[in-house]
Scaffold this motif. Structure first.
Motif, mmCIF file in Angstrom:
data_model
loop_
_atom_site.group_PDB
_atom_site.id
_atom_site.type_symbol
_atom_site.label_atom_id
_atom_site.label_comp_id
_atom_site.label_asym_id
_atom_site.label_seq_id
_atom_site.Cartn_x
_atom_site.Cartn_y
_atom_site.Cartn_z
ATOM 1 N N GLY A 105 0.813 -1.115 0.046
ATOM 2 C CA GLY A 105 -0.048 0.013 0.040
ATOM 3 C C GLY A 105 0.920 1.180 -0.038
ATOM 4 O O GLY A 105 0.130 2.297 0.022
ATOM 5 N N VAL A 106 2.197 1.203 -0.152
ATOM 6 C CA VAL A 106 2.993 2.472 -0.224
ATOM 7 C C VAL A 106 2.572 3.144 -1.642
ATOM 8 O O VAL A 106 2.720 2.602 -2.439
ATOM 9 N N PRO A 107 2.357 4.454 -1.398
ATOM 10 C CA PRO A 107 2.008 5.331 -2.637
ATOM 11 C C PRO A 107 3.300 5.017 -3.803
ATOM 12 O O PRO A 107 4.070 5.207 -3.474
ATOM 13 N N ARG A 108 2.769 4.858 -4.993
ATOM 14 C CA ARG A 108 3.448 5.063 -6.008
ATOM 15 C C ARG A 108 4.030 6.343 -6.214
ATOM 16 O O ARG A 108 3.349 7.242 -6.335
ATOM 17 N N LEU A 109 5.378 6.516 -6.478
ATOM 18 C CA LEU A 109 6.151 7.780 -6.396
ATOM 19 C C LEU A 109 6.058 8.315 -8.257
ATOM 20 O O LEU A 109 6.332 7.391 -8.897
ATOM 21 N N ALA A 110 5.846 9.482 -8.082
ATOM 22 C CA ALA A 110 5.744 10.253 -9.438
ATOM 23 C C ALA A 110 7.382 10.256 -10.038
ATOM 24 O O ALA A 110 7.963 10.623 -9.232
ATOM 25 N N SER A 111 7.559 9.881 -11.214
ATOM 26 C CA SER A 111 9.003 9.960 -11.618
ATOM 27 C C SER A 111 9.191 10.887 -12.981
ATOM 28 O O SER A 111 10.001 10.403 -13.643
ATOM 29 N N GLU A 112 8.309 11.376 -13.505
ATOM 30 C CA GLU A 112 8.097 11.997 -14.723
ATOM 31 C C GLU A 112 9.211 13.172 -14.812
ATOM 32 O O GLU A 112 10.178 12.923 -15.684
ATOM 33 N N LYS A 113 9.410 13.951 -13.828
ATOM 34 C CA LYS A 113 10.829 14.820 -13.928
ATOM 35 C C LYS A 113 12.075 14.091 -14.068
ATOM 36 O O LYS A 113 12.809 14.427 -14.718
ATOM 37 N N ALA A 114 12.322 12.820 -13.089
ATOM 38 C CA ALA A 114 13.292 12.547 -13.117
ATOM 39 C C ALA A 114 13.729 11.656 -14.325
ATOM 40 O O ALA A 114 14.887 11.743 -15.023
ATOM 41 N N GLN A 115 12.497 11.183 -14.939
ATOM 42 C CA GLN A 115 12.671 10.591 -16.427
ATOM 43 C C GLN A 115 13.280 11.487 -17.522
ATOM 44 O O GLN A 115 14.036 11.103 -18.222
ATOM 45 N N LEU A 116 12.572 12.669 -17.147
ATOM 46 C CA LEU A 116 12.949 13.761 -18.500
ATOM 47 C C LEU A 116 14.305 14.264 -18.164
ATOM 48 O O LEU A 116 14.924 14.478 -19.230
ATOM 49 N N LEU A 117 15.067 14.141 -17.194
ATOM 50 C CA LEU A 117 16.450 14.306 -16.956
ATOM 51 C C LEU A 117 17.359 13.324 -16.897
ATOM 52 O O LEU A 117 18.613 13.573 -16.937
ATOM 53 N N SER A 118 16.898 12.147 -16.841
ATOM 54 C CA SER A 118 17.916 10.786 -16.823
ATOM 55 C C SER A 118 17.433 9.891 -18.135
ATOM 56 O O SER A 118 16.310 9.120 -18.214
ATOM 57 N N SER A 119 18.558 9.708 -18.885
ATOM 58 C CA SER A 119 18.138 8.581 -20.029
ATOM 59 C C SER A 119 18.483 7.267 -19.263
ATOM 60 O O SER A 119 17.877 6.382 -20.100
ATOM 61 N N ALA A 120 19.038 7.260 -18.357
ATOM 62 C CA ALA A 120 19.206 5.903 -17.497
ATOM 63 C C ALA A 120 17.862 5.608 -17.186
ATOM 64 O O ALA A 120 17.401 4.117 -17.205
ATOM 65 N N LEU A 121 16.918 6.482 -16.670
ATOM 66 C CA LEU A 121 15.734 5.931 -16.274
ATOM 67 C C LEU A 121 14.853 5.978 -17.443
ATOM 68 O O LEU A 121 13.834 4.897 -17.364
ATOM 69 N N ARG A 122 14.847 6.734 -18.315
ATOM 70 C CA ARG A 122 14.030 6.630 -19.452
ATOM 71 C C ARG A 122 14.315 5.114 -20.377
ATOM 72 O O ARG A 122 13.308 4.623 -20.869
ATOM 73 N N ASP A 123 15.389 4.946 -20.286
ATOM 74 C CA ASP A 123 15.777 3.850 -21.081
ATOM 75 C C ASP A 123 15.713 2.555 -20.240
ATOM 76 O O ASP A 123 16.201 1.274 -20.922
ATOM 77 N N ALA A 124 15.541 2.345 -19.021
ATOM 78 C CA ALA A 124 15.811 1.111 -18.233
ATOM 79 C C ALA A 124 14.623 0.053 -18.977
ATOM 80 O O ALA A 124 13.646 0.232 -19.140
ATOM 81 N N ARG A 125 15.431 -1.079 -19.019
ATOM 82 C CA ARG A 125 14.599 -2.135 -19.451
ATOM 83 C C ARG A 125 13.323 -2.743 -18.502
ATOM 84 O O ARG A 125 13.865 -2.696 -17.261
#
Length: 148
Positions: A105-125
């Protein structure tokens, strides 16, 4: 479930090192339901898969059978470590397959900002069975799980 591999997390940290944002959530951009991961763990470990409610019921019965003497309590906690956190598990209250929440039940964290700034996050398989196998290998190598 939004866990990142250590390589992806490290890459994301390097990507955002000089960013001036106060808060960025480093979570996987392609989360999986805990039930899917649990099913893979169950298959790999050859253990039965039970519902969260059934698991809590079994833990509750085990807790009720513990004597009141400290050595009995400590022995039970060593045999079944989840008993130490039974109140927490009960309080979590939500089913673990809620798509808007992480396990327990832990709330899901928003990660849109981090994904915009990090190709590692955007491209994670996507998390898949190979991740589960890697976790199991690590847990066995560390002694947390017995070797096969």
């Amino acid at each position: 479930m939004s866990w990142l591999s250590s390589n992806t997390a490290a890459g994301a940290i390097v990507d955002i090192l000089d960013v001036q944002e106060e808060v960025l959530h480093l979570v996987h951009n392609k989360p999986r339901l805990w039930n899917d991961v649990a099913r893979e763990l169950s298959n790999a470990l050859k253990l039965p898969l039970v519902s969260y409610a059934e698991w809590l019921e079994v833990l509750g019965r085990a807790m009720a059978e513990i004597g009141s003497e400290p050595p009995e309590i400590e022995s039970a906690f060593n045999r079944i470590p989840a008993l130490r956190l039974l109140d927490f598990f009960r309080a979590a209250g939500k089913e673990v397959d809620d798509a808007d929440s992480e396990p327990l039940g832990v709330p899901r964290l928003a990660s849109e900002k981090a994904q915009l700034l990090s190709s590692a996050l955007r491209d994670a398989r996507p998390l898949d069975e190979s991740h589960v196998q890697g976790w199991l290998r690590f847990w066995r190598d560390s002694g947390f799980l017995p070797s096969r």
